[in-house]
Structure formats: C-alpha cells, structure tokens
Design an enzyme around this catalytic site. Sequence first.
Site, PDB file in Angstrom:
ATOM      1  CB  SER A   1      24.577 -17.288 -62.819  1.00  0.00           C
ATOM      2  OG  SER A   1      24.081 -17.928 -63.781  1.00  0.00           O
TER       3      SER A   1
ATOM      4  CB  CYS B   1      18.236 -12.638 -60.280  1.00  0.00           C
ATOM      5  SG  CYS B   1      17.640 -12.963 -61.757  1.00  0.00           S
TER       6      CYS B   1
ATOM      7  CG  HIS C   1      16.336  -7.934 -60.265  1.00  0.00           C
ATOM      8  ND1 HIS C   1      17.699  -7.630 -60.045  1.00  0.00           N
ATOM      9  CD2 HIS C   1      16.264  -8.929 -61.035  1.00  0.00           C
ATOM     10  CE1 HIS C   1      18.375  -8.441 -60.955  1.00  0.00           C
ATOM     11  NE2 HIS C   1      17.612  -9.254 -61.465  1.00  0.00           N
TER      12      HIS C   1
ATOM     13  CD  GLU D   1      18.126  -5.656 -57.097  1.00  0.00           C
ATOM     14  OE1 GLU D   1      17.622  -6.508 -56.165  1.00  0.00           O
ATOM     15  OE2 GLU D   1      18.691  -5.834 -58.202  1.00  0.00           O
TER      16      GLU D   1
HETATM   17  N1  GLN Z   1      19.438 -15.052 -66.744  1.00  0.00           N
HETATM   18  C1  GLN Z   1      20.645 -14.625 -65.719  1.00  0.00           C
HETATM   19  C2  GLN Z   1      21.654 -15.875 -65.574  1.00  0.00           C
HETATM   20  O1  GLN Z   1      21.140 -16.989 -65.912  1.00  0.00           O
HETATM   21  C3  GLN Z   1      20.149 -14.096 -64.350  1.00  0.00           C
HETATM   22  C4  GLN Z   1      19.334 -12.870 -64.705  1.00  0.00           C
HETATM   23  C5  GLN Z   1      19.423 -11.887 -63.484  1.00  0.00           C
HETATM   24  O2  GLN Z   1      20.091 -12.062 -62.628  1.00  0.00           O
HETATM   25  N2  GLN Z   1      18.673 -10.800 -63.732  1.00  0.00           N
HETATM   26  O3  GLN Z   1      22.632 -15.785 -64.756  1.00  0.00           O
END
Ligand code: GLN
Length: 191
Positions: free
Chosen positions: A48, A78, A170, A172
Amino acid sequence: MKIGVLALQGAFREHRWMLERCGAEAVEVRKPGDLDGLAGLVIPGGESTTIGKMLVDWGLMDKIKDRAAAGMAIYGTCAGMILLAKDIIGSDQPRLGLMDITVRRNAFGRQRESFEADLEVPEFGAAPVRAVFIRAPYIESAGPDVKIMAAVDDNIVIARQGNFLVTAFHPELTADDRIHKYFIAMIQGKA
Ligand code: GLN
C-alpha cells in the site's frame, strides 16, 4: 459496463480475469485518462505504501477522488483496503481516505502472515467464502455508515460503505467469484 483495475503493482491481472469471467468489460488503469467512463475501479493487493506513492506521482490520487465523488464505485482488496481507509494505525502514508474505517496493517501477526479461513457471509448465501490472507490488514473500527459483512474473530475483513467495498483478503486468487459479482451488482444498484 466498464470496470477498471488499477495496474500499477500487485495482483491486477487476476482481478481483470475474474471481472471478465463475471461478464464485465475490464480495463487496466495506469494514467488519469484511463479513469474516464469507468463505472467501477478495483484496487488490488500489493504494497500500500508503494501504490499510494505511485497514485500521487502519476496524478491518479486526485482524479480517483473526483471520480468517486461523481459516483464511481471502488472495490479495494488488502492493500486496496488500506488505501481506502481514512485512518491507518501508526502510518501517515498517502491514501484515498474515502471510507470511515480504521485499519491495522499486517494485522494478523507473524505466525499468521499467510493463512486461509472460511468466512460466513450472509449476503453470499450458505456456502462459506474461502478467504486467502497474505500479510493482511484488518479493520479495527468502523463508523456508523459502514456495513460490516464478515469478521475473523472480532476483526472485520469485509465491509461496505455506499459505493465502496473492501476485503482484507484476496478473492481473485480463488475460484469463488461471488465478491466480484457482488461488486458488479452494487454498481448496477442491485446490491
Ligand atoms: N501488507 C501489505 C500492505 O500493508 C498488504 C498486503 C497485501 O495486499 N497482500 O500494504
């Protein structure tokens, strides 16, 4: 109906295939002009902080906010969920901040960096949703306009606020397309 998938980083191809399987026209979004005419946008998992920085650098951050204000639906998985949150515990990273939720990143702890769980989601019928969590966040608290759709223990992992939908996991990466179908129904005003 045309739905975009933010294609800067992360698991965007799988989302595109899933949307196409559900009968939507799916396009990859890399620059602001790609957002024109979209009924919805999927923000995939990934990292992110990286995706947020790229949104700013590539001129997408403000344009996505403008399009959302004009009614474009957004589904974040996520990292996408983190980017939609107003509050990210312990972080001032760039975000869209469109949902009244407080998220914790990498929230399930070291032993559970990646795991699968069966979720009861009444909106999707009796069969549980098999959810794949990868360094997943969860929603620690949510405002009154947020509908909580599923939780693991007391941690919220699916939520909706108006035109915005988020999952901590997820979908997908599995064959279960009910969440993508729900997002499409949401855009059509049927969910
Ligand atoms: N841990 C990731 C984050 O903080 C997110 C993980 C994911 O999108 N599978 O951005």
